[in-house]
Design an enzyme around this catalytic site. Sequence first.
Site, PDB file in Angstrom:
ATOM      1  N   ARG A 261       4.775  -5.946  -3.452  1.00 33.57           N
ATOM      2  CA  ARG A 261       3.692  -4.997  -3.159  1.00 33.57           C
ATOM      3  C   ARG A 261       2.443  -5.673  -2.602  1.00 33.57           C
ATOM      4  NH1 ARG A 261       3.658  -2.823  -9.171  1.00 33.57           N
ATOM      5  NH2 ARG A 261       3.787  -5.086  -9.400  1.00 33.57           N
TER       6      ARG A 261
ATOM      7  N   CYS B 231      -0.034  -8.024 -12.131  1.00 41.08           N
ATOM      8  CA  CYS B 231       0.984  -9.036 -11.816  1.00 41.08           C
ATOM      9  C   CYS B 231       1.971  -9.166 -12.984  1.00 41.08           C
ATOM     10  CB  CYS B 231       0.306 -10.379 -11.541  1.00 41.08           C
ATOM     11  SG  CYS B 231       1.487 -11.687 -11.149  1.00 41.08           S
TER      12      CYS B 231
ATOM     13  N   HIS C  11      -3.215 -10.834  -7.858  1.00 41.84           N
ATOM     14  CA  HIS C  11      -3.282  -9.371  -7.855  1.00 41.84           C
ATOM     15  C   HIS C  11      -3.282  -8.835  -9.273  1.00 41.84           C
ATOM     16  CE1 HIS C  11       1.086  -8.343  -8.660  1.00 41.84           C
ATOM     17  NE2 HIS C  11       1.200  -9.614  -8.356  1.00 41.84           N
TER      18      HIS C  11
ATOM     19  N   CYS D 145       1.067 -14.132  -4.577  1.00 38.34           N
ATOM     20  CA  CYS D 145       2.209 -13.856  -5.449  1.00 38.34           C
ATOM     21  C   CYS D 145       3.381 -13.347  -4.608  1.00 38.34           C
ATOM     22  CB  CYS D 145       1.823 -12.807  -6.488  1.00 38.34           C
ATOM     23  SG  CYS D 145       3.159 -12.448  -7.670  1.00 38.34           S
TER      24      CYS D 145
ATOM     25  N   ASP E  81       5.221 -10.985  -5.341  1.00 36.34           N
ATOM     26  CA  ASP E  81       5.348  -9.534  -5.553  1.00 36.34           C
ATOM     27  C   ASP E  81       5.474  -8.784  -4.224  1.00 36.34           C
ATOM     28  OD1 ASP E  81       4.573  -6.734  -6.091  1.00 36.34           O
ATOM     29  OD2 ASP E  81       4.148  -7.479  -8.106  1.00 36.34           O
TER      30      ASP E  81
HETATM   31 CO    CO Z   1       2.424 -10.998  -9.173  1.00 36.92          CO
END
Ligand code: CO
Length: 215
Positions: A46, A101, A98, A42, A44
């Site tokens: 993080r 998400c 993850h 992803c 993301d």
């Molecule tokens: Co995500």
Amino acid sequence: MTSLADLLANNRRWSEGVTHRDPGFFDRLARQQAPRYLWIGCSDSRVPANEIVGLMPGELFVHRNVANIVVHSDLNCLSVLQYAVEVLRVEHVIVCGHYGCGGVEAARRRTPLGLIDNWLRHVQDIAERHQHLFTGAMTEAQAADRLGELNVLEQVANVCRTTIVQDAWRRGQLVGVHGWIYRLQNGLVRDLKLSVMREGALAEEYGRALAALMS
Ligand code: CO
């Protein structure tokens, strides 16, 4: 708040640090990359791929998009996969989702966010296909986790079904496709036990991983 100047200063310090520890590092890296793994994860912020699995530049080929989705008509993702499998000859393709998400959650809640709703529709399709796996007894958090896990299994299946991976297996090339999921709260990756190494193994492996997830 970090300014752009800070980022550039960070970069100089990082480059100096790496060179200090290993003077030949960048020279070697500039000549060639030979990663053994392709990471599909992803976007993301993080979930920094290399950092999570302790790999240096040159060791992990990476494709990231919102909610780590593999769509058969996505030329971007397919190009990454093709280059990784046929040119770099990676040995493993890892789909790593993850928990927590935002993309998966927006799909589950049907939160309208604009254009991206069309992309996340793929995750909604997964939720609908597996509707029977979401019971009324589940908390919101449990349902969110479940959809994140199912999304990984589904995307592993999608990678396996690409002409790229199918052709590689038919040629006898060794390439495994694996499903993992990362937890933001503790920084740990969970192996969802879906690993497909050969043509024709997907259905059985998928069924086993799904059953393990539900037990
Ligand atoms: Co995500």
